[in-house]
Design a protein around this motif. Structure first.
Motif, PDB file in Angstrom:
ATOM      1  N   VAL A  74       0.861  -1.179   0.000  1.00  0.00           N
ATOM      2  CA  VAL A  74       0.000   0.000   0.000  1.00  0.00           C
ATOM      3  C   VAL A  74       0.898   1.229   0.000  1.00  0.00           C
ATOM      4  N   CYS A  75       0.727   2.091  -1.009  1.00  0.00           N
ATOM      5  CA  CYS A  75       1.479   3.341  -1.103  1.00  0.00           C
ATOM      6  C   CYS A  75       0.566   4.463  -0.627  1.00  0.00           C
ATOM      7  N   ARG A  76       0.981   5.171   0.387  1.00  0.00           N
ATOM      8  CA  ARG A  76       0.170   6.263   0.905  1.00  0.00           C
ATOM      9  C   ARG A  76       0.155   7.426  -0.091  1.00  0.00           C
ATOM     10  N   GLY A  77      -1.011   7.967  -0.329  1.00  0.00           N
ATOM     11  CA  GLY A  77      -1.196   8.990  -1.343  1.00  0.00           C
ATOM     12  C   GLY A  77      -0.350  10.231  -1.143  1.00  0.00           C
ATOM     13  N   THR A  78      -0.069  10.597   0.104  1.00  0.00           N
ATOM     14  CA  THR A  78       0.725  11.806   0.361  1.00  0.00           C
ATOM     15  C   THR A  78       2.169  11.652  -0.088  1.00  0.00           C
ATOM     16  N   SER A  79       2.644  10.408  -0.277  1.00  0.00           N
ATOM     17  CA  SER A  79       4.026  10.206  -0.710  1.00  0.00           C
ATOM     18  C   SER A  79       4.143   9.871  -2.196  1.00  0.00           C
ATOM     19  N   VAL A  80       3.025   9.749  -2.908  1.00  0.00           N
ATOM     20  CA  VAL A  80       3.058   9.436  -4.337  1.00  0.00           C
ATOM     21  C   VAL A  80       3.384  10.702  -5.123  1.00  0.00           C
ATOM     22  N   MET A  81       4.462  10.649  -5.895  1.00  0.00           N
ATOM     23  CA  MET A  81       4.878  11.785  -6.702  1.00  0.00           C
ATOM     24  C   MET A  81       4.552  11.595  -8.177  1.00  0.00           C
ATOM     25  N   LEU A  82       4.631  10.351  -8.669  1.00  0.00           N
ATOM     26  CA  LEU A  82       4.479  10.095 -10.090  1.00  0.00           C
ATOM     27  C   LEU A  82       3.917   8.695 -10.289  1.00  0.00           C
ATOM     28  N   VAL A  83       2.973   8.552 -11.218  1.00  0.00           N
ATOM     29  CA  VAL A  83       2.409   7.246 -11.583  1.00  0.00           C
ATOM     30  C   VAL A  83       2.466   7.141 -13.095  1.00  0.00           C
ATOM     31  N   VAL A  84       3.148   6.094 -13.610  1.00  0.00           N
ATOM     32  CA  VAL A  84       3.240   5.886 -15.054  1.00  0.00           C
ATOM     33  C   VAL A  84       3.046   4.403 -15.362  1.00  0.00           C
ATOM     34  N   PRO A  85       2.456   4.092 -16.511  1.00  0.00           N
ATOM     35  CA  PRO A  85       2.347   2.681 -16.906  1.00  0.00           C
ATOM     36  C   PRO A  85       3.721   2.156 -17.307  1.00  0.00           C
ATOM     37  N   THR A  86       3.964   0.867 -17.088  1.00  0.00           N
ATOM     38  CA  THR A  86       5.257   0.301 -17.495  1.00  0.00           C
ATOM     39  C   THR A  86       5.250  -0.109 -18.952  1.00  0.00           C
ATOM     40  N   SER A  87       4.075  -0.404 -19.505  1.00  0.00           N
ATOM     41  CA  SER A  87       4.020  -0.756 -20.929  1.00  0.00           C
ATOM     42  C   SER A  87       4.028   0.531 -21.755  1.00  0.00           C
ATOM     43  N   GLY A  88       4.711   0.475 -22.873  1.00  0.00           N
ATOM     44  CA  GLY A  88       4.769   1.637 -23.742  1.00  0.00           C
ATOM     45  C   GLY A  88       5.868   2.614 -23.380  1.00  0.00           C
ATOM     46  N   THR A  89       6.729   2.259 -22.435  1.00  0.00           N
ATOM     47  CA  THR A  89       7.844   3.137 -22.076  1.00  0.00           C
ATOM     48  C   THR A  89       9.153   2.395 -22.319  1.00  0.00           C
ATOM     49  N   GLU A  90      10.202   3.139 -22.562  1.00  0.00           N
ATOM     50  CA  GLU A  90      11.509   2.534 -22.746  1.00  0.00           C
ATOM     51  C   GLU A  90      12.571   3.450 -22.149  1.00  0.00           C
ATOM     52  N   GLU A  91      13.665   2.840 -21.733  1.00  0.00           N
ATOM     53  CA  GLU A  91      14.762   3.606 -21.164  1.00  0.00           C
ATOM     54  C   GLU A  91      15.678   4.075 -22.281  1.00  0.00           C
ATOM     55  N   ILE A  92      16.081   5.334 -22.213  1.00  0.00           N
ATOM     56  CA  ILE A  92      16.999   5.880 -23.207  1.00  0.00           C
ATOM     57  C   ILE A  92      18.256   6.375 -22.507  1.00  0.00           C
ATOM     58  N   ALA A  93      19.300   6.559 -23.281  1.00  0.00           N
ATOM     59  CA  ALA A  93      20.548   7.088 -22.724  1.00  0.00           C
ATOM     60  C   ALA A  93      20.341   8.545 -22.332  1.00  0.00           C
ATOM     61  N   ASN A  94      21.055   8.978 -21.297  1.00  0.00           N
ATOM     62  CA  ASN A  94      20.977  10.357 -20.843  1.00  0.00           C
ATOM     63  C   ASN A  94      21.639  11.273 -21.877  1.00  0.00           C
ATOM     64  N   PRO A  95      20.867  12.147 -22.512  1.00  0.00           N
ATOM     65  CA  PRO A  95      21.467  13.009 -23.543  1.00  0.00           C
ATOM     66  C   PRO A  95      22.358  14.098 -22.962  1.00  0.00           C
ATOM     67  N   PHE A  96      22.326  14.304 -21.666  1.00  0.00           N
ATOM     68  CA  PHE A  96      23.114  15.358 -21.031  1.00  0.00           C
ATOM     69  C   PHE A  96      24.402  14.850 -20.406  1.00  0.00           C
ATOM     70  N   ALA A  97      24.564  13.513 -20.375  1.00  0.00           N
ATOM     71  CA  ALA A  97      25.776  12.929 -19.789  1.00  0.00           C
ATOM     72  C   ALA A  97      26.961  13.208 -20.708  1.00  0.00           C
ATOM     73  N   GLN A  98      28.059  13.596 -20.107  1.00  0.00           N
ATOM     74  CA  GLN A  98      29.280  13.851 -20.876  1.00  0.00           C
ATOM     75  C   GLN A  98      30.209  12.682 -20.678  1.00  0.00           C
ATOM     76  N   GLU A  99      30.754  12.183 -21.759  1.00  0.00           N
ATOM     77  CA  GLU A  99      31.663  11.060 -21.668  1.00  0.00           C
ATOM     78  C   GLU A  99      32.953  11.478 -21.002  1.00  0.00           C
ATOM     79  N   GLY A 100      33.480  10.585 -20.182  1.00  0.00           N
ATOM     80  CA  GLY A 100      34.742  10.866 -19.507  1.00  0.00           C
ATOM     81  C   GLY A 100      34.565  11.604 -18.198  1.00  0.00           C
ATOM     82  N   MET A 101      33.354  12.012 -17.865  1.00  0.00           N
ATOM     83  CA  MET A 101      33.103  12.719 -16.598  1.00  0.00           C
ATOM     84  C   MET A 101      32.778  11.697 -15.523  1.00  0.00           C
ATOM     85  N   GLU A 102      33.394  11.834 -14.381  1.00  0.00           N
ATOM     86  CA  GLU A 102      33.113  10.979 -13.227  1.00  0.00           C
ATOM     87  C   GLU A 102      32.011  11.607 -12.399  1.00  0.00           C
TER      88      GLU A 102
END
Length: 103
Positions: A74-102
């Motif tokens: 049970v997730c209490r409503g006061t702590s819910v920030m975002l609700v999204v379906p898992t179908s129809g979504t995909e993970e993409i690479a971070n376009p703001f990440a710079q290579e070689g940066m730690e």
């Protein structure tokens, strides 16, 4: 003058019942599970739930790819920030990440 209106949900969750959703909670936790029920205060009941992106016990600022199965949750409503379906979504690479940066 009309009386006060009842509480209305800002999101229609009826279309997500019995479907897999991802819920982001205050504090940074993310939970994935099958939505079984909800109310007007956004309290959510998830089945087959699992907490994802757990913190590294040695470095609390780092997030791991581990998951923790929770079963029925049970997730209490006061702590819910975002609700999204898992179908129809995909993970993409971070376009703001710079290579070689730690981080």
């Amino acid at each position: 003058m009309s009386g006060p209106r009842g509480k209305e949900s800002a999101l229609d969750l009826a279309k997500f019942v019995d479907k897999s959703i991802r819920v982001k909670l205050a504090g940074g936790r993310e939970v994935v599970g099958v939505l079984k029920g909800y109310d007007q205060l956004m309290n959510l009941v998830l089945d087959e739930a699992a907490v994802e992106f757990l913190r590294d016990p040695e470095d609390p600022l780092r997030v791991t790819d581990q998951t923790r199965p929770m079963g029925l949750l049970v997730c209490r409503g006061t702590s819910v920030m975002l609700v999204v379906p898992t179908s129809g979504t995909e993970e993409i690479a971070n376009p703001f990440a710079q290579e070689g940066m730690e981080a």
